[in-house]
Design an enzyme around this catalytic site. Structure first.
Site, PDB file in Angstrom:
ATOM      1  CG  HIS A  66      -1.952  -1.009   1.248  1.00  0.00           C
ATOM      2  ND1 HIS A  66      -3.067  -0.913   2.059  1.00  0.00           N
ATOM      3  CD2 HIS A  66      -2.098  -2.161   0.561  1.00  0.00           C
ATOM      4  CE1 HIS A  66      -3.850  -1.959   1.867  1.00  0.00           C
ATOM      5  NE2 HIS A  66      -3.276  -2.734   0.958  1.00  0.00           N
ATOM      6  CD  GLU A 121      -2.082   4.075   3.200  1.00  0.00           C
ATOM      7  OE1 GLU A 121      -1.793   3.500   2.111  1.00  0.00           O
ATOM      8  OE2 GLU A 121      -3.196   3.996   3.718  1.00  0.00           O
ATOM      9  CB  CYS A 139      -6.572  -0.692   5.301  1.00  0.00           C
ATOM     10  SG  CYS A 139      -4.829  -1.188   5.194  1.00  0.00           S
ATOM     11  CB  CYS A 185      -2.075   1.546   6.272  1.00  0.00           C
ATOM     12  SG  CYS A 185      -1.651   0.737   4.695  1.00  0.00           S
TER      13      CYS A 185
END
Length: 163
Positions: free
Chosen positions: A62, A64, A92, A95
């Site tokens: 991801h 992040e 999410c 993260c």
């Protein structure tokens, strides 16, 4: 905070969210879910990343997570104190956990994620007082633009009959 200071902070946040949006657009161009992130430390950008799950075949890639890894390498420390994370979509659970573990004191996100958001939508991980670290959270910065790029991306996928 005075109204003048609040306006300056809002402009600052919009500027850096635009940089995160540039990462999201790059992700879309690479046929990745269009999420982008940047991390600042003391007002200087030390990391910028886009989602790369498809290209890396990695469910943890991801924006992040990649930006956090870049930022830690840039300052040679896993503690990302004095940093701010700008991300186009509400983080999410994975993260949000990484944000807590890296001790980022402030995050700014664009669009809410009602199906997977762990900051405000489904969970409030970053402000949970039971955890050893909490973050200041600013939400909704450029939310319409961040949401639109995601909506258009998934609409085009559905039109092409893909995932």
């Amino acid at each position: 905070m005075s109204s003048e200071d609040a306006e300056l902070l809002a402009q600052f946040d919009a500027h850096w969210m635009q940089r995160a949006m540039e990462q999201a657009y790059a992700a879309a161009t690479a046929d990745e879910v269009p999420v982008g992130a940047v991390i600042l430390r003391d007002g200087e950008m030390i990391a910028a990343a886009a989602n790369q799950r498809e290209s890396l075949h990695d469910p943890t890639a991801h924006a992040e997570m990649i930006a956090i890894t870049q930022a830690a390498a840039a300052i040679d420390d896993w503690r990302l104190e004095r940093c701010t994370l700008y991300v186009t979509l509400e983080p999410c659970l994975m993260c949000a956990g990484a944000i807590v573990q890296s001790r980022i004191p402030r995050i700014v996100f664009g669009a809410a994620d009602p199906k997977g958001g762990a900051v405000q939508s489904l969970y409030q991980v970053l402000t949970d007082p039971r955890l050893n670290h909490q973050c200041l959270v600013t939400s909704g910065v450029m939310a319409d633009q961040a949401g639109r790029v995601l909506t258009e991306f998934f609409a085009s996928k559905r039109a092409m009959g893909k995932k």
